[in-house]
Design a protein around this motif. Structure first.
Motif, mmCIF file in Angstrom:
data_model
loop_
_atom_site.group_PDB
_atom_site.id
_atom_site.type_symbol
_atom_site.label_atom_id
_atom_site.label_comp_id
_atom_site.label_asym_id
_atom_site.label_seq_id
_atom_site.Cartn_x
_atom_site.Cartn_y
_atom_site.Cartn_z
ATOM 1 N N ASP A 58 0.743 -1.426 0.299
ATOM 2 C CA ASP A 58 -0.103 -0.062 0.221
ATOM 3 C C ASP A 58 0.578 1.377 0.311
ATOM 4 O O ASP A 58 1.547 1.315 1.161
ATOM 5 C CB ASP A 58 -0.673 -0.470 1.669
ATOM 6 N N TYR A 59 0.464 2.002 -1.516
ATOM 7 C CA TYR A 59 2.065 3.398 -0.776
ATOM 8 C C TYR A 59 1.161 4.089 -1.087
ATOM 9 O O TYR A 59 1.806 4.562 0.044
ATOM 10 C CB TYR A 59 1.600 3.404 -2.469
ATOM 11 N N HIS A 60 -0.236 4.242 0.398
ATOM 12 C CA HIS A 60 -0.702 5.325 0.526
ATOM 13 C C HIS A 60 -0.190 6.406 2.097
ATOM 14 O O HIS A 60 0.202 6.679 2.393
ATOM 15 C CB HIS A 60 -1.987 5.397 0.630
ATOM 16 N N LYS A 61 0.824 4.605 2.497
ATOM 17 C CA LYS A 61 1.318 5.800 3.997
ATOM 18 C C LYS A 61 2.751 6.412 3.308
ATOM 19 O O LYS A 61 3.303 6.832 4.800
ATOM 20 C CB LYS A 61 1.723 3.851 4.872
ATOM 21 N N TYR A 62 3.116 6.858 2.093
ATOM 22 C CA TYR A 62 4.419 6.920 2.104
ATOM 23 C C TYR A 62 3.922 8.498 1.560
ATOM 24 O O TYR A 62 5.176 9.473 0.802
ATOM 25 C CB TYR A 62 5.234 6.702 1.262
ATOM 26 N N GLU A 63 2.762 8.578 1.242
ATOM 27 C CA GLU A 63 1.550 10.089 0.617
ATOM 28 C C GLU A 63 2.515 11.068 1.541
ATOM 29 O O GLU A 63 2.588 10.833 2.898
ATOM 30 C CB GLU A 63 -0.041 10.047 0.536
ATOM 31 N N GLY A 64 2.777 12.345 1.032
ATOM 32 C CA GLY A 64 3.403 13.506 1.453
ATOM 33 C C GLY A 64 4.744 13.850 1.867
ATOM 34 O O GLY A 64 5.132 14.209 1.656
ATOM 35 N N LEU A 66 7.695 13.641 -0.995
ATOM 36 C CA LEU A 66 8.022 14.292 -1.574
ATOM 37 C C LEU A 66 8.050 13.947 -3.311
ATOM 38 O O LEU A 66 8.062 14.446 -4.183
ATOM 39 C CB LEU A 66 8.632 15.211 -1.752
ATOM 40 N N LEU A 67 9.525 12.704 -2.851
ATOM 41 C CA LEU A 67 10.080 11.857 -4.008
ATOM 42 C C LEU A 67 8.851 11.088 -4.719
ATOM 43 O O LEU A 67 9.061 10.415 -5.787
ATOM 44 C CB LEU A 67 10.837 11.267 -3.277
ATOM 45 N N VAL A 68 8.177 10.887 -3.392
ATOM 46 C CA VAL A 68 6.919 9.332 -3.630
ATOM 47 C C VAL A 68 6.056 10.103 -4.051
ATOM 48 O O VAL A 68 5.713 9.355 -5.514
ATOM 49 C CB VAL A 68 6.563 8.364 -2.737
ATOM 50 N N ASP A 69 4.971 10.798 -4.055
ATOM 51 C CA ASP A 69 4.129 11.859 -4.502
ATOM 52 C C ASP A 69 4.851 11.748 -6.013
ATOM 53 O O ASP A 69 4.269 11.607 -6.862
ATOM 54 C CB ASP A 69 4.175 13.106 -3.690
ATOM 55 N N LEU A 127 23.868 6.544 -2.850
ATOM 56 C CA LEU A 127 24.784 6.883 -2.661
ATOM 57 C C LEU A 127 25.049 8.193 -3.037
ATOM 58 O O LEU A 127 26.294 8.599 -2.920
ATOM 59 C CB LEU A 127 25.552 5.499 -4.071
ATOM 60 N N ASN A 128 24.438 8.610 -3.925
ATOM 61 C CA ASN A 128 24.917 10.805 -3.470
ATOM 62 C C ASN A 128 24.321 11.489 -2.862
ATOM 63 O O ASN A 128 24.189 12.484 -2.213
ATOM 64 C CB ASN A 128 24.302 10.518 -4.774
ATOM 65 N N GLY A 129 23.774 10.357 -1.669
ATOM 66 C CA GLY A 129 23.834 10.676 -0.143
ATOM 67 C C GLY A 129 22.170 11.696 0.294
ATOM 68 O O GLY A 129 21.547 12.532 0.880
ATOM 69 N N LYS A 130 21.188 11.435 -1.001
ATOM 70 C CA LYS A 130 19.809 12.005 -1.016
ATOM 71 C C LYS A 130 18.628 11.290 0.261
ATOM 72 O O LYS A 130 18.368 12.498 0.284
ATOM 73 C CB LYS A 130 19.446 12.452 -2.507
ATOM 74 N N ILE A 131 19.578 10.111 0.256
ATOM 75 C CA ILE A 131 18.593 9.274 1.663
ATOM 76 C C ILE A 131 19.346 7.528 2.041
ATOM 77 O O ILE A 131 20.316 8.372 1.863
ATOM 78 C CB ILE A 131 17.191 8.059 0.252
ATOM 79 N N THR A 132 18.222 7.679 2.706
ATOM 80 C CA THR A 132 19.315 7.159 3.781
ATOM 81 C C THR A 132 18.439 5.699 3.571
ATOM 82 O O THR A 132 17.208 5.671 3.313
ATOM 83 C CB THR A 132 18.558 6.964 5.250
ATOM 84 N N ALA A 133 19.173 4.726 4.096
ATOM 85 C CA ALA A 133 18.686 2.870 3.718
ATOM 86 C C ALA A 133 17.150 2.705 4.431
ATOM 87 O O ALA A 133 17.185 1.571 4.001
ATOM 88 C CB ALA A 133 19.702 1.559 4.425
ATOM 89 N N SER A 134 17.035 3.225 5.421
ATOM 90 C CA SER A 134 15.739 3.069 6.433
ATOM 91 C C SER A 134 14.879 3.762 6.477
ATOM 92 O O SER A 134 13.652 4.159 6.751
ATOM 93 C CB SER A 134 16.647 3.115 8.008
ATOM 94 N N SER A 135 15.077 4.935 5.144
ATOM 95 C CA SER A 135 14.160 5.804 4.549
ATOM 96 C C SER A 135 12.434 5.523 3.961
ATOM 97 O O SER A 135 12.660 4.310 3.199
ATOM 98 C CB SER A 135 14.479 7.596 4.080
ATOM 99 N N GLN A 136 11.638 6.303 4.068
ATOM 100 C CA GLN A 136 10.214 6.219 3.619
ATOM 101 C C GLN A 136 11.057 5.717 1.623
ATOM 102 O O GLN A 136 10.785 4.852 1.432
ATOM 103 C CB GLN A 136 9.596 7.744 3.494
#
Length: 380
Positions: A58-64, A66-69, A127-136
């Motif tokens: 269910d992708y709705h849990k990630y809504e809000g 910016l990258l997912v939207d 690798l480019n430092g934009k997200i972490t491995a445990s991020s949404q």
């Protein structure tokens, strides 16, 4: 058999998917196959309104987020554009991006859809430092692999290394086929030349994952040892100003030339001596095969698809990622010994022509496509 090759954006840049797919299409069409190309124009933004639902999460849990939207809206836009533009019924759709694959299966559920996963967006961001491995963002993007597996008829990728990476995110990695990228050898014309000073070249986006800071540190070490060289950096990106300043601080700015983006670097590459790119990760690393076809000696990192292309000491040199000293030692071996450099370049070129020629890709893809043609005939 009518086949649609579904890209993400138009193939405007060389390298990887953009470099290969139009040539594949041309070769198949010349051999009597019916094949067409489709992509989403970059001007299409915010048009799609379809309700999106994934089967495996269910992708709705990630809504809000910016990258997912943005990802979901692009998926909707691809559906909107495809619905408007694709009016034929295809026997098979071969997609080259997750959004393209899922959109095509959404609209044409009865048509076989296969996909080649060429790279990993989440690993690039990490690798480019934009997200972490445990991020949404990471959780969402890696969940897409399971959705692809559940919905598509066949998954392919470009290296055994990347297949192993995908194994953590799918149920049955053994079902993923491996077809390395291929290149039309006619595009590459090695030029005999004599450079009094060895010329190093790298071609990439200027982002942290490509390890160009390590390359500059290695070149600074070469200069300290009295080795003459010129480093040519082709590409652009967010790190350009930082890298230019780093070259100044390391006192190698006079030996380094920043070109910015270049449309066809393979036309420029044959006049150089050594290709070097110390990436932190590469699913395949198309530019290494392209450099080999231009008869350049290769230096890369022992990661991903690079290590599948380069056999250390036989057709190039491998170093650990992030190790500037080891990189400088390998570069020095090639700079100081022209005969060794040429032997590495010749061996790399031979392997690239044998292993990564476009005719090999055509044969492998044809066997995949014919399976679905055979299945269709059996169903009739």
């Amino acid at each position: 058999m009518l086949i649609l090759q579904a890209l993400f954006f138009p193939p405007e840049q060389p390298g990887g998917v953009s470099s290969m797919v139009p040539y594949v299409l041309e070769k198949f069409n010349k051999r009597g196959w019916e094949m067409e190309l489709f992509s989403l124009p970059k001007r299409v933004r915010g048009k799609g309104t379809d309700e999106i639902k994934f089967e495996t999460f269910d992708y709705h849990k990630y809504e809000g987020n910016l990258l997912v939207d943005k990802y979901i809206q692009t998926y909707k836009d691809y559906i909107w554009w495809t619905r408007m533009r694709v009016t034929k019924k295809y026997d098979l759709i071969h997609a080259h991006h997750p959004i393209a694959a899922l959109a095509m299966k959404h609209l044409f559920p009865d048509t076989p859809v296969i996909m080649t996963i060429h790279s990993s967006y989440e690993r690039e961001l990490f690798l480019n430092g934009k997200i972490t491995a445990s991020s949404q963002e990471h959780d969402f993007l890696t969940s897409i692999y399971g959705e692809l597996e559940a919905n598509l008829d066949q998954l392919l990728t470009v290296s055994n290394s990347f297949k192993n990476y995908l194994a953590d995110y799918v149920q049955d990695a053994e079902r993923i086929g491996v077809i390395p990228n291929g290149f039309d050898e006619k595009r590459f014309r090695p030029m005999p030349h004599e450079n009094a000073i060895p010329q190093l070249i790298t071609v990439c986006r200027l982002v942290p994952a490509k390890g160009l800071d390590t390359l500059l540190l290695a070149c600074a070490e070469l200069k300290k040892r009295g080795q003459n060289f010129v480093l040519h950096i082709i590409g652009d990106g967010p790190m350009r100003l930082e890298l230019e300043q780093m070259a100044v601080e390391l006192d190698i700015y006079e030996e380094t030339i920043f070109y910015g983006y270049m449309l066809h670097p393979e036309e420029f590459m044959p006049f150089f001596d050594i290709f070097v790119l110390p990436s932190q990760a590469e699913a395949f690393g198309s530019v290494f095969a392209e450099a080999a076809l231009c008869l350049l000696a290769l230096v890369g990192t022992n990661v991903g698809g690079i290590a599948e292309q380069i056999e250390h000491g036989r057709n190039g040199l491998l170093v650990p990622p992030g190790d500037a000293l080891a990189l400088s030692v390998s570069l020095e071996k090639l700079i100081a010994d022209p005969a060794f450099r040429y032997e590495m370049a010749r061996a790399a070129s031979e392997k690239a022509r044998k292993t990564y020629g476009l005719s090999r890709v055509i044969r492998q893809l044809r066997s995949v496509y014919e399976k679905y043609d055979h299945d269709k005939q059996e169903a009739l």
